[in-house]
Design a protein around this motif. Structure first.
Motif, PDB file in Angstrom:
ATOM      1  N   GLN A 138       0.825  -1.211   0.000  1.00 52.08           N
ATOM      2  CA  GLN A 138       0.000   0.000   0.000  1.00 52.08           C
ATOM      3  C   GLN A 138       0.859   1.262   0.000  1.00 52.08           C
ATOM      4  O   GLN A 138       0.471   2.292  -0.542  1.00 52.08           O
ATOM      5  CB  GLN A 138      -0.928  -0.008   1.211  1.00 52.08           C
ATOM      6  N   LEU A 139       2.019   1.171   0.635  1.00 47.53           N
ATOM      7  CA  LEU A 139       2.892   2.352   0.722  1.00 47.53           C
ATOM      8  C   LEU A 139       3.639   2.630  -0.576  1.00 47.53           C
ATOM      9  O   LEU A 139       4.076   3.755  -0.814  1.00 47.53           O
ATOM     10  CB  LEU A 139       3.928   2.162   1.836  1.00 47.53           C
ATOM     11  N   GLU A 140       3.777   1.602  -1.406  1.00 46.46           N
ATOM     12  CA  GLU A 140       4.617   1.713  -2.605  1.00 46.46           C
ATOM     13  C   GLU A 140       4.327   2.964  -3.424  1.00 46.46           C
ATOM     14  O   GLU A 140       5.240   3.625  -3.894  1.00 46.46           O
ATOM     15  CB  GLU A 140       4.404   0.488  -3.495  1.00 46.46           C
ATOM     16  N   GLU A 141       3.055   3.246  -3.622  1.00 44.39           N
ATOM     17  CA  GLU A 141       2.701   4.387  -4.462  1.00 44.39           C
ATOM     18  C   GLU A 141       2.667   5.691  -3.681  1.00 44.39           C
ATOM     19  O   GLU A 141       2.762   6.773  -4.261  1.00 44.39           O
ATOM     20  CB  GLU A 141       1.337   4.148  -5.123  1.00 44.39           C
ATOM     21  N   ARG A 142       2.497   5.607  -2.364  1.00 44.00           N
ATOM     22  CA  ARG A 142       2.392   6.827  -1.557  1.00 44.00           C
ATOM     23  C   ARG A 142       3.760   7.351  -1.125  1.00 44.00           C
ATOM     24  O   ARG A 142       4.010   8.566  -1.154  1.00 44.00           O
ATOM     25  CB  ARG A 142       1.542   6.539  -0.297  1.00 44.00           C
ATOM     26  N   ASP A 143       4.591   6.439  -0.659  1.00 43.78           N
ATOM     27  CA  ASP A 143       5.898   6.849  -0.151  1.00 43.78           C
ATOM     28  C   ASP A 143       6.859   5.665  -0.324  1.00 43.78           C
ATOM     29  O   ASP A 143       6.974   4.822   0.561  1.00 43.78           O
ATOM     30  CB  ASP A 143       5.792   7.251   1.323  1.00 43.78           C
ATOM     31  N   ARG A 144       7.496   5.651  -1.474  1.00 47.38           N
ATOM     32  CA  ARG A 144       8.332   4.489  -1.820  1.00 47.38           C
ATOM     33  C   ARG A 144       9.527   4.360  -0.893  1.00 47.38           C
ATOM     34  O   ARG A 144       9.994   3.257  -0.609  1.00 47.38           O
ATOM     35  CB  ARG A 144       8.783   4.630  -3.283  1.00 47.38           C
TER      36      ARG A 144
END
Lengths: 318, 131
Positions: free
Chosen positions: B72-78
């Motif tokens: 889930q974080l990949e696209e928000r804060d890699r």
């Protein structure tokens, strides 16, 4: 696959994949007892023997592990049409074993990940046509407690990822000799906490070199650190273990997926095999013979028990 | 015995976490993250007491949620996703060849910090260690 079929596949995939006992909402006291099935296979093909793997969880996030369950497949076809029954198969549990983890339960068991984490696997499943299919999983969890769940997935006419019978791409993957590559591009573990590239036995040969030398190879495409699937396991470690056992039969090669995870840069070697559009699935393990033909492949979850028999068939000293 | 206690605790946490009106969907939702956060706290606590087996069990129970959160974080804060996965790798390495319990506990505290930052970023904050 046609755009229409693709659209239907997406629609079906977005439908709830969970089942609740006999397909009815759970009654009071039974909340969270239903199962959720998730097809973990990356690619299934029409007209060929397929290994189908499915992860099972309860609605309250516990893992279903151990024993065997029943898979019943049906072709969903066009939107609104009644499902057409297809093949059935018994599926056995494949554990995702961390070092030191206990053996999986002998019977189907519900519990936290520390009890057992893995997928159920059926081999030799043949689908007579491409399109959207569904698997119904039936699991006997204790005496008289039969639970069911369904999940839809797409069967392809032709493989997207290199498949058995095809010639392997002659890829020059990064090795310890690749002077221009940062260590983390050779193995992501080298960027996390290790100063050096681990498992040098997996990072000394290229796929192209093994084929040129006429040597079979077992190649794992994986990112040990940056895997984001809940079915991730120590597949690279597993292949390193096989490299110790079968060093005289094949070359063992790890291809790291990411050159730069934060920068979203994929290694060229991984892209040659696995990148299609913006989609890339990992991990994959491929067995390639000395002529460069792909003999077998395993997607997402691979175990040494599945791979060993294929390595045993390779000539010693090859 | 602690091994069993860890498992029973995980089961109890799972049941408590799903006591709402709607069953939680696996791999999503605040209750899953809270459950994983609690498991990390327990792992840290076990490690601090020198119970590495208990720490391993609780970390294993948090494991799937760590991957889910990273996805889930990949696209928000890699960068944060990378930090989380690198911290996970570091814990796995130290649990495979445990050293001083305090060192194991410290590594677990590190990943819990990153985990809590990630959960907060997604708008599903988890409470700290209260167990």
């Amino acid at each position: 696959m046609s755009r229409r079929l693709l659209g239907l596949a997406v629609l079906v995939a977005l439908l709830p994949a969970c089942g609740k006992g006999e397909g009815t909402p759970p009654e009071d006291g039974a909340r969270g007892r239903g199962l959720v099935a998730q097809v973990a296979s990356y690619e299934t093909l029409a007209g060929r023997d397929n290994r189908v793997i499915v992860g099972l969880l309860t609605e309250d996030n516990l893992f279903v592990s151990g024993g065997a369950v029943r898979f019943r497949f049906s072709f969903l076809g066009q939107e609104g049409a009644a499902p057409e029954p297809g093949p059935e198969a018994e599926a056995t549990f494949l554990p995702i074993a961390e070092p030191g983890s206990p053996p999986p339960p002998a019977t189907v068991t519900v519990g936290p990940a520390s009890i057992g984490r893995g997928v159920y696997s059926a081999n030799g499943v043949r689908f007579d046509r491409a399109g959207v299919w569904q698997v119904e999983v039936e699991a006997a969890v204790g005496e008289g407690d039969v639970r069911r769940a369904t999940s839809a997935f797409t069967v392809l006419e032709e493989p997207i990822v290199p498949a058995p019978g095809e010639k392997a791409p002659r890829t020059k993957n990064l090795t310890l000799e690749s002077a221009d590559a940062p260590p983390g591009a050779i193995d992501s573990r080298a960027t996390a906490s290790l100063a050096e590239v681990p498992d040098p036995v997996l990072h000394r040969a290229t796929i192209a070199g093994a084929i040129k030398a006429g040597r079979p190879s077992l190649v794992v495409f994986a990112t040990p650190v940056y895997c984001i699937s809940r079915f991730c396991g120590p597949v690279t470690d597993m292949v390193a273990g096989l490299a110790q056992e079968y060093a005289d039969r094949a070359e063992f090669i790890h291809v790291e997926i990411w050159r730069d995870f934060q920068g979203k840069v994929i290694n060229k070697a991984a892209a040659e095999w696995l990148l299609h559009g913006e989609d890339l699935t990992e991990p994959w393990v491929f067995l390639i013979d000395g002529d460069g033909t792909i003999l077998e492949r395993w997607d997402n979850v691979a175990t040494p028990e599945e791979i060993r028999p294929h390595l045993e068939r390779l000539p010693a000293g090859g | 015995m602690r091994h069993l206690a860890a498992i029973l605790l995980a089961l109890a946490l799972a049941l408590v976490a799903c006591g709402g009106d709607e069953p939680a969907a696996p791999g999503s939702g605040a209750s899953n993250l809270q459950l994983a956060g609690d498991a990390l706290c327990q792992a840290e606590s076990f490690a601090a007491q020198g119970d590495i087996t208990g720490a391993k069990d609780m970390f294993a129970n948090a494991h799937p949620a760590l991957h889910d959160l990273a996805a889930q974080l990949e696209e928000r804060d890699r960068d944060l996703a990378a930090q989380l996965l690198q911290a996970k790798q570091a814990v796995e390495e130290i649990l495979a060849a445990p050293t001083e319990p305090a060192v194991v506990s410290a590594r677990l505290a590190e990943i819990r910090g990153v985990f809590e930052s990630g959960a907060a970023l997604l708008g599903t904050p988890v409470t700290g260690c209260t167990l």
